[in-house]
Design a protein around this motif. Sequence first.
Motif, short mmCIF file in Angstrom:
data_model
loop_
_atom_site.label_atom_id
_atom_site.label_comp_id
_atom_site.label_asym_id
_atom_site.label_seq_id
_atom_site.Cartn_x
_atom_site.Cartn_y
_atom_site.Cartn_z
N GLY A 198 0.84 -0.90 -0.20
CA GLY A 198 0.31 0.01 -0.51
C GLY A 198 0.41 1.31 0.00
O GLY A 198 0.56 2.30 -0.04
N GLY A 199 2.02 1.25 0.19
CA GLY A 199 3.25 2.33 -0.42
C GLY A 199 2.65 3.29 -1.14
O GLY A 199 2.10 2.60 -2.40
N VAL A 200 4.10 4.26 -1.57
CA VAL A 200 3.56 5.15 -3.12
C VAL A 200 4.77 4.56 -4.24
O VAL A 200 5.89 3.67 -3.46
CB VAL A 200 4.60 6.39 -2.58
N PHE A 201 4.52 4.65 -5.59
CA PHE A 201 4.77 4.30 -6.58
C PHE A 201 6.29 4.58 -6.80
O PHE A 201 6.73 5.85 -6.53
CB PHE A 201 4.73 4.04 -7.98
N ARG A 202 7.40 4.05 -6.40
CA ARG A 202 9.04 4.08 -6.04
C ARG A 202 9.83 3.94 -7.88
O ARG A 202 9.04 2.06 -7.75
CB ARG A 202 9.62 4.25 -5.10
N PRO A 203 10.00 4.29 -8.32
CA PRO A 203 11.39 3.85 -10.13
C PRO A 203 12.76 3.14 -8.65
O PRO A 203 12.47 3.31 -7.75
CB PRO A 203 12.08 4.95 -10.75
N GLY A 204 12.76 2.11 -9.20
CA GLY A 204 14.65 1.08 -8.76
C GLY A 204 15.26 1.68 -9.65
O GLY A 204 15.22 3.26 -9.75
N ILE A 205 16.70 1.22 -9.32
CA ILE A 205 18.08 2.49 -10.40
C ILE A 205 17.24 2.39 -11.18
O ILE A 205 18.02 3.47 -12.11
CB ILE A 205 19.59 1.39 -9.55
N ASN A 206 17.30 1.38 -11.93
CA ASN A 206 17.64 1.08 -13.61
C ASN A 206 15.33 0.87 -13.44
O ASN A 206 14.78 -0.29 -13.41
CB ASN A 206 17.87 -0.06 -13.83
N SER A 207 15.21 2.18 -13.83
CA SER A 207 13.68 1.56 -14.35
C SER A 207 13.22 1.94 -15.90
O SER A 207 11.93 1.76 -15.90
CB SER A 207 13.46 2.78 -13.40
N THR A 208 14.05 1.24 -16.41
CA THR A 208 13.45 1.37 -18.17
C THR A 208 13.46 0.40 -18.70
O THR A 208 14.91 -0.62 -18.11
CB THR A 208 13.75 2.60 -18.74
#
Length: 290
Positions: free
Chosen positions: A181-191
């Motif tokens: 239920g937390g916020v959406f976050r990208p990783g270090i490599n998000s693409t």
Amino acid sequence: MRIQTLFLVGCCAFAACEKDVTVDLPQGEAQMVIEGTIATGKYPEVILTRSLSYFSHITVDQLKAAFVHGAVITISDGANTMQLKEFSKDTTNKVKWYYYAADTTLAGAFKGINGSSYTLRVAVADTVYQAVTTIPATGMVIDSLWSTGTSQGDNLAKLMARIADPPQSGNYVRYKTAKNGGVFRPGINSTIDDQIVNGTHFNIMLEAGHDRTQEINYDTYGYFNKGDSVRIEFSNIDKATFDFWRSLDFAYASNGNVFASPIQVRGNIQGALGYWGGYETTYRSIRIRK
């Protein structure tokens, strides 16, 4: 005796050379920063700020002053044009967040549509900034999700995805994850791109999102905990939006590495920092097996 004399002379010489040095670091001229998005089924949103010095101690007052007010911002789909309105919202750190969005009380406000292109025009005083983005009509699709164990601990797990890429080349994705239920976050490599895997089904590890205000623990980075409920935000994007996020990921990953080559973040707005990007977004959910 001669060696001792030379040693003492050398020490005195180094001591004599010591002095306080003050380096006057350049502040640099503040630049316009534009962060604009339009997604399928959603109204566009644009945030305008002025850049802050890399070496400055950022205060609440500086953050407040960074927002740019009174801009004239329009979005056009080629047939219709709408002007955005400035709004604000309160944040937990006592700084109002200002942004420009569609005024839905007026006729003519429109949302993003797959396969459509949108022109952003930002006028601030006597300066105009423009950019074009496209929401992809089709793109990569998550076929299935599953989790596997890791060698880093009994409680950790990898999140894996099987992705289908269409036969047409030139597909690009950015994804984020949210857990419990937390916020959406990208990783270090998000693409992800299909340069090597075009037209195939392929398996890939989806990295757990990382709070970029925190240090990275590489022993546990990218993994989830067993039992986590995970949501994936999976967005097909155009090439310019992909280039922006990929270069920003590289810049973040190499931050502090003295051996890394300088990286220029590649925006698509001439004369300004930032980007104007379109998103074809879908969501998937999974609970990591215990």
